[in-house]
Design a protein around this motif. Structure first.
Motif, mmCIF file in Angstrom:
data_model
loop_
_atom_site.group_PDB
_atom_site.id
_atom_site.type_symbol
_atom_site.label_atom_id
_atom_site.label_comp_id
_atom_site.label_asym_id
_atom_site.label_seq_id
_atom_site.Cartn_x
_atom_site.Cartn_y
_atom_site.Cartn_z
ATOM 1 N N ARG A 68 60.528 -44.810 31.204
ATOM 2 C CA ARG A 68 61.664 -44.016 31.689
ATOM 3 C C ARG A 68 61.314 -43.419 33.047
ATOM 4 O O ARG A 68 60.313 -42.708 33.186
ATOM 5 C CB ARG A 68 61.994 -42.909 30.696
ATOM 6 N N THR A 70 61.561 -40.926 35.028
ATOM 7 C CA THR A 70 61.810 -39.517 35.284
ATOM 8 C C THR A 70 60.527 -38.807 35.701
ATOM 9 O O THR A 70 60.438 -37.588 35.637
ATOM 10 C CB THR A 70 62.405 -38.836 34.038
ATOM 11 N N PHE A 106 64.502 -45.670 45.356
ATOM 12 C CA PHE A 106 64.512 -44.945 44.098
ATOM 13 C C PHE A 106 64.365 -43.436 44.306
ATOM 14 O O PHE A 106 64.953 -42.641 43.556
ATOM 15 C CB PHE A 106 63.422 -45.472 43.167
ATOM 16 N N GLN A 107 63.612 -43.034 45.317
ATOM 17 C CA GLN A 107 63.491 -41.618 45.589
ATOM 18 C C GLN A 107 64.847 -41.034 45.950
ATOM 19 O O GLN A 107 65.232 -39.958 45.485
ATOM 20 C CB GLN A 107 62.485 -41.396 46.729
ATOM 21 N N SER A 110 67.377 -41.182 42.852
ATOM 22 C CA SER A 110 67.049 -40.255 41.764
ATOM 23 C C SER A 110 67.088 -38.802 42.198
ATOM 24 O O SER A 110 66.758 -37.912 41.400
ATOM 25 C CB SER A 110 65.661 -40.572 41.200
ATOM 26 N N TYR A 111 67.460 -38.547 43.456
ATOM 27 C CA TYR A 111 67.467 -37.193 44.000
ATOM 28 C C TYR A 111 66.069 -36.568 43.930
ATOM 29 O O TYR A 111 65.912 -35.360 43.709
ATOM 30 C CB TYR A 111 68.481 -36.311 43.264
ATOM 31 N N ARG A 113 63.781 -37.156 41.691
ATOM 32 C CA ARG A 113 63.261 -36.945 40.331
ATOM 33 C C ARG A 113 62.325 -38.053 39.866
ATOM 34 O O ARG A 113 61.707 -37.948 38.812
ATOM 35 C CB ARG A 113 64.432 -36.810 39.355
ATOM 36 N N PHE A 114 62.249 -39.128 40.640
ATOM 37 C CA PHE A 114 61.409 -40.256 40.248
ATOM 38 C C PHE A 114 60.686 -40.787 41.478
ATOM 39 O O PHE A 114 61.278 -40.928 42.550
ATOM 40 C CB PHE A 114 62.257 -41.358 39.615
ATOM 41 N N ASP A 260 73.682 -48.006 46.072
ATOM 42 C CA ASP A 260 73.230 -46.927 45.191
ATOM 43 C C ASP A 260 73.659 -47.240 43.761
ATOM 44 O O ASP A 260 74.713 -47.841 43.531
ATOM 45 C CB ASP A 260 73.825 -45.594 45.632
ATOM 46 N N LYS A 266 72.645 -43.566 36.670
ATOM 47 C CA LYS A 266 71.836 -42.375 36.931
ATOM 48 C C LYS A 266 71.825 -41.445 35.713
ATOM 49 O O LYS A 266 70.818 -40.788 35.425
ATOM 50 C CB LYS A 266 72.363 -41.648 38.170
ATOM 51 N N LEU A 269 69.434 -43.131 33.210
ATOM 52 C CA LEU A 269 68.026 -43.035 33.583
ATOM 53 C C LEU A 269 67.489 -41.604 33.565
ATOM 54 O O LEU A 269 66.283 -41.392 33.699
ATOM 55 C CB LEU A 269 67.823 -43.634 34.974
ATOM 56 N N TRP A 271 68.659 -39.030 35.613
ATOM 57 C CA TRP A 271 68.670 -38.423 36.937
ATOM 58 C C TRP A 271 69.817 -37.446 37.130
ATOM 59 O O TRP A 271 69.861 -36.743 38.140
ATOM 60 C CB TRP A 271 68.731 -39.495 38.015
#
Length: 427
Positions: A68, A70, A106-107, A110-111, A113-114, A260, A266, A269, A271
């Motif tokens: 996952r 996260t 991905f950064q 995910s804002y 978060r990942f 996106d 999201k 996942l 996010w």
């Protein structure tokens, strides 16, 4: 598929019995739905239940067969050469084809978060057979694929401690005569490989040319996180692949103008916070404010006045109307923000989610608010859907479901004010 280095550990001696056990698992390679083990995720009334469909879009639970995203995950890149060809590129050049672009995607998505942290090896690992011996192709024969993975694992095992990594990329020399760039994919394993005391349930086999298709590795890595293919594969292999979602998600096409991930993905996942998802119930028209999906902390957004606005990222990102036991309509604001900076049109994107649809068979379908029209024909992967969003001041009723959405206005910060009316109350 439609198209911070770390020194590796010193070689270690492995017991013959352990290696044989590891390689014997390759006899049962196939696509799999994953075990039934799950962990609770969301109890929201609009969270569709996960089904047995491969990469199901149900998100009430998380399939623990998949990592996952996260937290920070570590990925090893193993570069494979062949005795019938001398490499014309270096591992460093091939690593740079994909990173840091994949991590940045991905950064942003995910804002923050990942984080995907790549660890490319610094030298080639020699395969024991010529590249042509593995018959590499898109629809790969299971026996040849198993032989490739068996040889790759055996060749790399002395140089890689697989227990240190969450994701494994086997990257083939792109110029070797037997390498087919159309064969890049994720191989899922019914029986996981076992190396260094850890199970390897899936491997990303990379055969991309140099330079590669844009964001292709981000697409394949999405499968590692249980995301489905969103493209439509024609029965005869000919025709348009992008009729389901067009430019609106990386899992449809790595060439997308607005790649996106959907807000639904999201949410799946992890996010989006529960408060960032609104479940619209059939008790009356619902007015809400939707932030642009790509907006996150520190990401500039064009405000209503046309000047840059900041401060978005923690508000509502997704609205959902449940339409059946396994189906829902999703509403989100899309525009040229973040990963979507090349988006063709701005507005409220509407799409249908089906939790029981298989990967590649329409688990998500974008609803076109402007049927019969198209846009950005010179750059869109599918111009008929490039103008799919409901634009400012427009209203649209979803065919078949009767749900009406109105894009009423924009706030000073650039968010969208929206009214959604369920079918039973539509005026």
């Amino acid at each position: 598929m439609p198209r911070l280095p770390r020194l590796f550990p010193r070689p270690r001696l492995r017991s013959t019995a352990a290696l044989c056990t590891t390689l014997s698992a390759l006899a049962a390679i196939s696509l799999c739905t994953g075990p039934s083990v799950a962990e609770p995720f969301s109890a929201a009334p609009c969270a569709l239940q996960r089904t047995d469909a491969h990469h199901s879009e149900g998100l009430d639970t998380w399939n623990t067969a998949y990592p996952r995203p996260t937290r920070t995950l570590d990925a090893v890149m193993v570069f494979l050469s062949f005795p019938d060809w001398a490499p014309m590129t270096s591992p460093a050049e091939l690593a740079a084809d994909h990173f840091p672009a994949t991590s940045r995607f991905f950064q942003q998505a995910s804002y923050g978060r990942f984080a995907l942290r790549a660890h490319p090896l610094r030298q080639w690992i020699r395969m024991p057979k010529p590249s042509t011996a593995y018959r590499i192709q898109r629809d790969w024969n299971a026996g040849h694929r198993a032989a490739y993975l068996r040889d790759a694992l055996a060749a790399a095992d002395g140089r890689v401690d697989f227990s240190r990594y969450d994701v494994v990329y086997f990257v083939a020399d792109p110029d070797a005569p037997g390498v087919n760039s159309d064969a890049t994919k994720v191989v899922n394993l019914d029986v996981p490989l076992h190396a260094d005391g850890t199970d390897i349930r899936r491997v990303v086999t990379v055969f991309e040319k140099h330079p590669p298709d844009r964001l292709v590795l981000a697409h394949e890595t999405g499968h590692v996180f249980d995301l489905p293919d969103l493209y439509h594969r024609p029965a005869d292999g000919k025709g348009d692949w992008d009729t389901y979602v067009g430019d609106w998600d990386l899992m449809g096409s790595q060439f997308a103008l607005a790649p996106d991930l959907f807000g639904w993905h999201k949410w799946k996942l992890g996010w989006l916070e529960p408060r960032q998802v609104v479940c619209v119930r059939s008790v009356g028209p619902t007015r809400l404010t939707l932030e642009p999906l790509g907006a996150g902390p520190g990401v500039p957004v064009t405000g209503a006045s046309g000047s840059p606005a900041f401060g978005l990222g923690h508000g509502t990102k997704l609205a959902v109307v449940r339409t059946g036991a396994d189906t829902a309509l999703a509403f989100e604001a899309r525009g040229p923000v973040g990963n979507d900076r090349a988006a063709c049109r701005s507005g409220i994107l509407v799409y249908r989610v089906s939790a029981d649809a298989q990967s590649g068979r329409g688990p998500v379908e974008v609803i076109d608010a402007h049927p019969g029209a198209e846009a950005c024909w010179e750059s869109s992967v599918y111009p008929p859907l490039a103008d799919a969003p409901v634009a400012l001041g427009e209203s649209f009723t979803v065919p078949g479901d009767g749900v009406r959405v109105e894009a009423e206005g924009r706030t000073a910060s650039g968010a969208w004010t929206v009214k959604i009316t369920p079918a039973s109350l539509k005026r």
